[in-house]
Design a protein around this motif. Structure first.
Motif, PDB file in Angstrom:
ATOM      1  N   LYS A 171     -50.775  19.149 -27.282  1.00  0.00           N
ATOM      2  CA  LYS A 171     -49.835  20.237 -27.600  1.00  0.00           C
ATOM      3  C   LYS A 171     -48.422  19.825 -27.183  1.00  0.00           C
ATOM      4  CE  LYS A 171     -49.166  25.197 -26.894  1.00  0.00           C
ATOM      5  NZ  LYS A 171     -48.012  25.434 -26.066  1.00  0.00           N
ATOM      6  N   GLN A 172     -48.281  19.258 -25.991  1.00  0.00           N
ATOM      7  CA  GLN A 172     -46.982  18.795 -25.514  1.00  0.00           C
ATOM      8  C   GLN A 172     -46.448  17.661 -26.400  1.00  0.00           C
ATOM      9  OE1 GLN A 172     -47.005  17.399 -21.455  1.00  0.00           O
ATOM     10  NE2 GLN A 172     -44.872  16.723 -21.556  1.00  0.00           N
ATOM     11  N   GLY A 173     -47.339  16.790 -26.861  1.00  0.00           N
ATOM     12  CA  GLY A 173     -46.941  15.706 -27.751  1.00  0.00           C
ATOM     13  C   GLY A 173     -46.403  16.232 -29.066  1.00  0.00           C
ATOM     14  N   ARG A 174     -47.066  17.229 -29.624  1.00  0.00           N
ATOM     15  CA  ARG A 174     -46.616  17.848 -30.880  1.00  0.00           C
ATOM     16  C   ARG A 174     -45.264  18.526 -30.678  1.00  0.00           C
ATOM     17  NH1 ARG A 174     -46.116  17.693 -36.180  1.00  0.00           N
ATOM     18  NH2 ARG A 174     -48.289  17.267 -36.482  1.00  0.00           N
ATOM     19  N   GLU A 175     -45.104  19.221 -29.562  1.00  0.00           N
ATOM     20  CA  GLU A 175     -43.835  19.890 -29.277  1.00  0.00           C
ATOM     21  C   GLU A 175     -42.706  18.872 -29.112  1.00  0.00           C
ATOM     22  OE1 GLU A 175     -44.848  22.237 -25.850  1.00  0.00           O
ATOM     23  OE2 GLU A 175     -45.854  23.769 -27.061  1.00  0.00           O
ATOM     24  N   THR A 176     -42.985  17.784 -28.417  1.00  0.00           N
ATOM     25  CA  THR A 176     -41.980  16.727 -28.234  1.00  0.00           C
ATOM     26  C   THR A 176     -41.626  16.108 -29.571  1.00  0.00           C
ATOM     27  OG1 THR A 176     -42.737  16.272 -25.986  1.00  0.00           O
ATOM     28  CG2 THR A 176     -41.502  14.517 -27.095  1.00  0.00           C
ATOM     29  N   PHE A 177     -42.634  15.779 -30.368  1.00  0.00           N
ATOM     30  CA  PHE A 177     -42.407  15.201 -31.691  1.00  0.00           C
ATOM     31  C   PHE A 177     -41.551  16.146 -32.541  1.00  0.00           C
ATOM     32  CE2 PHE A 177     -43.795  14.662 -36.141  1.00  0.00           C
ATOM     33  CZ  PHE A 177     -43.381  13.353 -36.337  1.00  0.00           C
ATOM     34  N   ASP A 178     -41.895  17.418 -32.562  1.00  0.00           N
ATOM     35  CA  ASP A 178     -41.139  18.395 -33.349  1.00  0.00           C
ATOM     36  C   ASP A 178     -39.706  18.540 -32.843  1.00  0.00           C
ATOM     37  OD1 ASP A 178     -43.348  18.813 -34.971  1.00  0.00           O
ATOM     38  OD2 ASP A 178     -43.960  20.675 -33.953  1.00  0.00           O
ATOM     39  N   ALA A 179     -39.502  18.436 -31.532  1.00  0.00           N
ATOM     40  CA  ALA A 179     -38.157  18.534 -30.970  1.00  0.00           C
ATOM     41  C   ALA A 179     -37.298  17.334 -31.356  1.00  0.00           C
ATOM     42  CB  ALA A 179     -38.235  18.653 -29.443  1.00  0.00           C
ATOM     43  N   ILE A 180     -37.915  16.174 -31.515  1.00  0.00           N
ATOM     44  CA  ILE A 180     -37.190  14.952 -31.866  1.00  0.00           C
ATOM     45  C   ILE A 180     -36.830  14.909 -33.347  1.00  0.00           C
ATOM     46  CG2 ILE A 180     -37.379  12.424 -32.019  1.00  0.00           C
ATOM     47  CD1 ILE A 180     -39.190  12.555 -29.538  1.00  0.00           C
ATOM     48  N   LEU A 181     -37.610  15.537 -34.193  1.00  0.00           N
ATOM     49  CA  LEU A 181     -37.423  15.425 -35.644  1.00  0.00           C
ATOM     50  C   LEU A 181     -35.992  15.688 -36.130  1.00  0.00           C
ATOM     51  CD1 LEU A 181     -40.717  16.762 -37.247  1.00  0.00           C
ATOM     52  CD2 LEU A 181     -39.772  14.450 -37.350  1.00  0.00           C
ATOM     53  N   PRO A 182     -35.303  16.712 -35.669  1.00  0.00           N
ATOM     54  CA  PRO A 182     -33.923  16.904 -36.158  1.00  0.00           C
ATOM     55  C   PRO A 182     -33.010  15.719 -35.838  1.00  0.00           C
ATOM     56  CG  PRO A 182     -34.719  18.901 -35.106  1.00  0.00           C
ATOM     57  CD  PRO A 182     -35.735  17.832 -34.828  1.00  0.00           C
ATOM     58  N   GLU A 183     -33.131  15.148 -34.660  1.00  0.00           N
ATOM     59  CA  GLU A 183     -32.328  13.972 -34.299  1.00  0.00           C
ATOM     60  C   GLU A 183     -32.718  12.781 -35.157  1.00  0.00           C
ATOM     61  OE1 GLU A 183     -29.599  11.580 -32.995  1.00  0.00           O
ATOM     62  OE2 GLU A 183     -29.692  13.659 -32.312  1.00  0.00           O
ATOM     63  N   TRP A 184     -34.008  12.607 -35.397  1.00  0.00           N
ATOM     64  CA  TRP A 184     -34.492  11.511 -36.244  1.00  0.00           C
ATOM     65  C   TRP A 184     -33.941  11.659 -37.664  1.00  0.00           C
ATOM     66  CZ3 TRP A 184     -37.714  11.575 -40.584  1.00  0.00           C
ATOM     67  CH2 TRP A 184     -38.144  10.323 -41.018  1.00  0.00           C
ATOM     68  N   ARG A 185     -33.957  12.881 -38.178  1.00  0.00           N
ATOM     69  CA  ARG A 185     -33.447  13.116 -39.533  1.00  0.00           C
ATOM     70  C   ARG A 185     -31.953  12.791 -39.637  1.00  0.00           C
ATOM     71  NH1 ARG A 185     -37.019  18.268 -39.521  1.00  0.00           N
ATOM     72  NH2 ARG A 185     -38.875  17.501 -40.608  1.00  0.00           N
ATOM     73  N   ARG A 186     -31.178  13.196 -38.630  1.00  0.00           N
ATOM     74  CA  ARG A 186     -29.744  12.869 -38.620  1.00  0.00           C
ATOM     75  C   ARG A 186     -29.542  11.354 -38.588  1.00  0.00           C
ATOM     76  NH1 ARG A 186     -29.534  17.484 -35.480  1.00  0.00           N
ATOM     77  NH2 ARG A 186     -29.859  16.358 -33.538  1.00  0.00           N
ATOM     78  N   SER A 187     -30.294  10.696 -37.753  1.00  0.00           N
ATOM     79  CA  SER A 187     -30.176   9.245 -37.626  1.00  0.00           C
ATOM     80  C   SER A 187     -30.563   8.552 -38.924  1.00  0.00           C
ATOM     81  CB  SER A 187     -31.053   8.754 -36.472  1.00  0.00           C
ATOM     82  OG  SER A 187     -30.883   7.383 -36.267  1.00  0.00           O
ATOM     83  N   GLN A 188     -31.621   9.018 -39.564  1.00  0.00           N
ATOM     84  CA  GLN A 188     -32.039   8.441 -40.845  1.00  0.00           C
ATOM     85  C   GLN A 188     -30.942   8.593 -41.892  1.00  0.00           C
ATOM     86  OE1 GLN A 188     -35.203   6.800 -41.755  1.00  0.00           O
ATOM     87  NE2 GLN A 188     -34.822   6.587 -39.583  1.00  0.00           N
ATOM     88  N   ALA A 189     -30.307   9.752 -41.923  1.00  0.00           N
ATOM     89  CA  ALA A 189     -29.230   9.990 -42.893  1.00  0.00           C
ATOM     90  C   ALA A 189     -28.060   9.041 -42.638  1.00  0.00           C
ATOM     91  CB  ALA A 189     -28.768  11.446 -42.829  1.00  0.00           C
TER      92      ALA A 189
END
Length: 138
Positions: free
Chosen positions: A96-114
């Motif tokens: 559960k903590q792993g999923r929450e961490t992954f979901d929290a990182i996604l917006p930063e990952w998306r910005r970086s990908q762009a």
């Protein structure tokens, strides 16, 4: 063709890969994971139930490197491991903590990908080399 080693695609790709990884590691430091570990979390999120071997192959990562990172992620409480259905294999899964961490990182990952996509927007060779050089300076 002149042997201009400054235009070596392998060299420029390696330099860019290292720079992109360093950049991602800096951005992910606050989340407590590295770029490689984020990729592992993503693989577990998107392909649950894969064996260590299959996950390592999908990530272009040595099994030992994957196993070492899975152990680190497990100690952080982000991943749980279980025996595979048969044989002596192991399967990793997000907690559960792993999923929450992954979901929290996604917006930063998306910005970086762009940002990275923008740096590599044109596909001709000279532009790719220029883009790789640009990425290697990040």
């Amino acid at each position: 063709m002149i042997d201009d080693f400054d235009l070596c695609l392998v060299l420029n790709t390696r330099m860019a890969a290292r720079a992109v990884t360093r950049r991602a590691d800096r951005k992910l430091r606050g989340f407590g994971v590295t770029a490689a570990q984020f990729n592992i979390l993503g693989a577990l999120a998107n392909h649950p139930g894969r064996s260590i071997t299959d996950t390592a192959n999908a990530l272009a990562m040595d099994r030992t490197t994957l196993s070492r990172n899975l152990a680190l992620l497990e100690r952080k409480g982000l991943v749980a491991s279980a025996p595979a259905g048969r044989g002596n294999g192991r399967l990793g899964a997000l907690t559960k903590q792993g999923r929450e961490t992954f979901d929290a990182i996604l917006p930063e990952w998306r910005r970086s990908q762009a940002e990275l996509r923008e740096a590599l927007a044109s596909p001709d060779f000279d532009t790719v080399i220029d883009g790789l050089r640009h990425l290697s300076r990040l």
